[in-house]
Design a protein around this motif. Structure first.
Motif, short mmCIF file in Angstrom:
data_model
loop_
_atom_site.label_atom_id
_atom_site.label_comp_id
_atom_site.label_asym_id
_atom_site.label_seq_id
_atom_site.Cartn_x
_atom_site.Cartn_y
_atom_site.Cartn_z
N ARG A 113 0.79 -1.26 -0.12
CA ARG A 113 -0.19 -0.07 0.09
C ARG A 113 0.94 1.32 0.16
NH1 ARG A 113 -4.89 -0.03 -1.74
NH2 ARG A 113 -6.08 -0.93 0.03
N ALA A 114 1.80 1.14 0.68
CA ALA A 114 2.81 2.48 0.71
C ALA A 114 3.47 2.78 -0.63
CB ALA A 114 4.03 2.17 1.72
N GLU A 115 3.61 1.55 -1.18
CA GLU A 115 4.46 1.80 -2.81
C GLU A 115 3.19 2.15 -3.71
OE1 GLU A 115 6.74 1.61 -6.20
OE2 GLU A 115 7.25 1.68 -3.90
N GLU A 116 2.12 1.72 -3.58
CA GLU A 116 0.91 2.27 -4.23
C GLU A 116 0.63 3.81 -4.09
OE1 GLU A 116 -3.44 0.28 -5.39
OE2 GLU A 116 -2.74 0.33 -3.36
N CYS A 117 0.75 4.10 -2.72
CA CYS A 117 0.38 5.42 -2.35
C CYS A 117 1.46 6.33 -2.37
CB CYS A 117 -0.45 5.59 -1.31
SG CYS A 117 -1.97 4.58 -1.18
N ARG A 118 2.77 6.13 -2.91
CA ARG A 118 4.13 6.85 -2.70
C ARG A 118 3.86 8.39 -3.30
NH1 ARG A 118 4.26 3.53 -7.14
NH2 ARG A 118 5.04 4.61 -9.18
N PRO A 119 4.57 9.38 -2.90
CA PRO A 119 4.28 10.62 -3.18
C PRO A 119 4.82 10.91 -4.86
CG PRO A 119 5.42 10.55 -1.20
CD PRO A 119 5.37 9.08 -1.69
N SER A 120 5.40 9.97 -5.19
CA SER A 120 5.77 10.31 -6.64
C SER A 120 4.99 9.61 -7.68
CB SER A 120 7.33 9.70 -6.90
OG SER A 120 7.19 8.15 -6.71
N SER A 121 3.80 9.01 -7.21
CA SER A 121 2.72 8.39 -8.02
C SER A 121 1.68 9.61 -8.27
CB SER A 121 2.21 7.28 -7.16
OG SER A 121 0.98 6.87 -7.90
N PRO B 113 -4.14 6.09 -5.66
CA PRO B 113 -5.56 5.94 -4.98
C PRO B 113 -5.99 6.81 -3.77
CG PRO B 113 -4.43 4.03 -4.46
CD PRO B 113 -3.51 4.54 -5.39
N ALA B 114 -4.94 6.96 -3.08
CA ALA B 114 -5.05 7.76 -2.01
C ALA B 114 -5.08 9.40 -2.04
CB ALA B 114 -3.54 7.83 -0.92
N LYS B 115 -4.63 9.70 -3.42
CA LYS B 115 -4.71 11.20 -4.06
C LYS B 115 -6.13 11.33 -4.70
CE LYS B 115 0.44 12.02 -4.75
NZ LYS B 115 1.36 12.12 -5.67
N VAL B 116 -6.51 10.17 -5.23
CA VAL B 116 -7.91 10.20 -5.88
C VAL B 116 -8.65 10.55 -5.12
CG1 VAL B 116 -9.59 8.72 -7.02
CG2 VAL B 116 -6.96 8.56 -7.92
N ILE B 117 -8.83 9.82 -3.66
CA ILE B 117 -9.61 10.00 -2.51
C ILE B 117 -9.48 11.48 -2.19
CG2 ILE B 117 -10.42 9.54 -0.31
CD1 ILE B 117 -9.28 6.72 -0.75
N ALA B 118 -8.50 12.03 -2.08
CA ALA B 118 -8.09 13.42 -1.40
C ALA B 118 -8.93 14.61 -2.36
CB ALA B 118 -6.57 13.53 -1.36
N GLY C 100 -27.51 13.53 -5.92
CA GLY C 100 -26.28 14.24 -6.30
C GLY C 100 -25.17 14.33 -5.42
N VAL C 101 -24.98 13.44 -4.43
CA VAL C 101 -23.83 13.36 -3.61
C VAL C 101 -22.69 12.73 -4.24
CG1 VAL C 101 -22.98 12.03 -1.38
CG2 VAL C 101 -25.40 12.84 -1.56
N SER C 102 -21.52 13.19 -3.91
CA SER C 102 -20.26 12.93 -4.47
C SER C 102 -19.80 11.55 -3.79
CB SER C 102 -19.22 14.01 -4.25
OG SER C 102 -17.86 13.58 -4.83
N VAL C 103 -19.85 10.56 -4.52
CA VAL C 103 -19.60 9.01 -3.77
C VAL C 103 -18.35 8.71 -4.29
CG1 VAL C 103 -20.47 6.69 -3.78
CG2 VAL C 103 -22.02 8.78 -4.19
N LEU C 104 -17.32 8.21 -3.31
CA LEU C 104 -16.22 7.61 -3.48
C LEU C 104 -16.39 6.20 -2.79
CD1 LEU C 104 -13.70 10.41 -2.69
CD2 LEU C 104 -14.16 9.47 -5.12
N GLU C 105 -15.79 5.25 -3.17
CA GLU C 105 -16.00 3.81 -2.64
C GLU C 105 -14.35 3.22 -2.77
OE1 GLU C 105 -19.32 1.24 -3.77
OE2 GLU C 105 -19.52 2.72 -5.42
N VAL C 106 -14.29 2.70 -1.47
CA VAL C 106 -13.04 1.72 -1.43
C VAL C 106 -13.35 0.32 -0.78
CG1 VAL C 106 -11.52 3.66 -0.82
CG2 VAL C 106 -12.67 2.64 1.12
N GLU C 107 -12.76 -0.64 -1.17
CA GLU C 107 -12.83 -2.02 -0.90
C GLU C 107 -11.68 -2.58 -0.34
OE1 GLU C 107 -13.91 -6.19 -3.21
OE2 GLU C 107 -15.38 -4.38 -3.64
N PHE D 298 -3.37 7.51 4.17
CA PHE D 298 -2.68 8.38 3.26
C PHE D 298 -3.69 9.40 2.76
CE2 PHE D 298 0.71 4.67 2.79
CZ PHE D 298 1.70 5.79 2.92
N ALA D 299 -4.77 8.99 2.36
CA ALA D 299 -5.58 9.94 1.71
C ALA D 299 -5.67 11.19 2.56
CB ALA D 299 -7.10 9.29 1.33
N ALA D 300 -6.06 11.00 3.73
CA ALA D 300 -6.23 12.25 4.65
C ALA D 300 -4.95 13.09 4.86
CB ALA D 300 -6.54 11.74 6.31
#
Length: 397
Positions: free
Chosen positions: A198-206, A212-217, A344-351, A370-372
């Motif tokens: 998960r840390a590799e997936e959400c690394r700052p350079s991505s 995925p964390a930046k998408v949620i943010a 009209g709610v903005s919906v995000l989903e994580v599984e 990471f998202a927060a």
């Protein structure tokens, strides 16, 4: 409304310059925290707790950034723990705690007043004691005087929020040894590997469109967020996410878990932050999106939009009905998200990913942590430094 700068999120140098205490780096060490905690727990003599007689009951004390330790152990133990497990944030210690019981107190600094007072009273009554916190701290001293076991936290994380796995791992090891939860070392080793992934997936350079964390943010930046879990396990992750959004990103967030929270969450879809509730008067199109023809000088700034972050367990496989969300839970979560989109709610989903409950929980907590943190940075805020929190401490010290 808050404005998030996506280009800022894609600049590693900019992120590092604002992240003064290395919150992102600390979150990336979560897998290493698990592995270091193995060693620290063994060296501390965790077997004296886990290998002894089963206690009559277990009480877990933690608060603030450590509070999720209570929640995790509670949700994991609930299905099959042979003894009662309770959680407590503050003193007093329940009157029935005595020499036959075990008290677990957790505090990164070893100075949190609630866990410290509960541990001290437990030691005075002769209860078995396991403490997790900083070395050479008041909490460590209480454990030594009460002939308990103290596990040092070998972490330089800037806050207890970023040191979760250093605190949680020894507690899970002890609980597994006592037969309260099914969480042996091989499972925790898989958790460490998952946290590394998960840390590799959400690394700052991505970049923000694949991270995925930046998408949620980005998705939550201009919303009034509600975080909803589709069951008890994901409800713990939802509570953690809401706490991280508030404390790290300074975004007030509510949270809940299905099925209990379904009605109260769906009721907000009729409120002032959705198009169906009349919340499209300023800068919103009828479908809840941004009105590209809105004039901010004539129409006023866009009204905040309700945002739903749905935290979902993986669907239960046919050969393991307890290994994920039931068919009923999936249907209810689908119904809530469908209602949200129609309003009209903005919906995000994580599984969740992973087989064991603690693996699935780890996958969700790591992503939303990471998202927060990215949300805070994208809004121009240092994730670990809050002026008002500092002022509050000064006024109450």
């Amino acid at each position: 409304m808050p404005q998030l700068d996506e280009s800022f999120l894609d600049s590693v140098d900019a992120l590092e310059s604002l992240d003064s205490r290395g919150s992102l780096r600390a979150l990336a060490t979560a897998g290493a925290q698990v592995r270091r905690a193995f060693v620290a727990a063994r060296e501390a003599g965790i077997d004296r707790v886990a290998g002894g007689d089963r206690p009559r009951s277990v009480l877990v004390a933690s608060l603030g950034g450590s509070a999720v330790v209570c929640d995790v152990l509670d949700v994991l133990a609930e299905p099959g723990s042979p003894v009662p497990l309770t959680t407590r944030r503050e003193a007093p210690l329940p009157g029935w705690i005595g020499p036959l019981d075990l008290v677990i107190a957790v505090s990164q600094s070893g100075r949190a007043a609630g866990p410290l007072a509960l541990a001290a009273e437990a030691a005075r009554r002769g209860a078995a004691l396991l403490t997790v916190g900083a070395p050479d701290s008041p909490l460590a001293d209480v454990a030594a005087r009460g002939r308990g076991v103290h596990v040092d936290i070998a972490s330089d994380a800037p806050s207890s929020r970023a040191a979760l796995w250093s605190m949680l791992t020894p507690v899970l090891l002890a609980a597994d040894g006592l037969g309260l939860v099914d969480c042996p070392e091989p499972v925790l080793e898989r958790v460490a590997d998952l946290l590394d992934e998960r840390a590799e997936e959400c690394r700052p350079s991505s970049e923000s469109f694949v991270n995925p964390a930046k998408v949620i943010a980005v998705g939550l930046a201009e919303t009034v967020p509600v975080v909803l879990g589709d069951g008890a396990l994901t409800g713990v992750a939802a509570g953690r996410a809401a706490a991280m959004l508030a404390r790290t990103a300074r975004m007030p967030a509510t949270h809940g878990a299905l099925p209990d929270a379904a009605s109260q969450v769906v009721a907000t879809f009729d409120g002032p932050f959705t198009s169906s509730g009349g919340g499209n008067a300023a800068g919103r199109a009828p479908d809840g999106g941004r009105d590209i023809f809105a004039d901010p000088y004539l129409d006023g700034p866009p009204a905040p939009q309700l945002g739903l972050l749905m935290v979902r367990d993986r669907p239960a496989p046919p050969d393991d009905p307890a290994g994920g969300a039931s068919l009923e839970a999936v249907r209810l979560a689908d119904a809530v998200t469908e209602s949200a989109r129609e309003a009209g709610v903005s919906v995000l989903e994580v599984e969740a990913t992973g087989a064991h409950p603690i693996e699935r929980l780890a996958s969700l907590i790591a992503l939303t942590d990471f998202a927060a943190t990215y949300l805070a940075l994208g809004l121009g805020l240092d994730p670990a430094v809050s002026r008002h929190v500092t002022e509050l401490r000064d006024r109450t010290s």
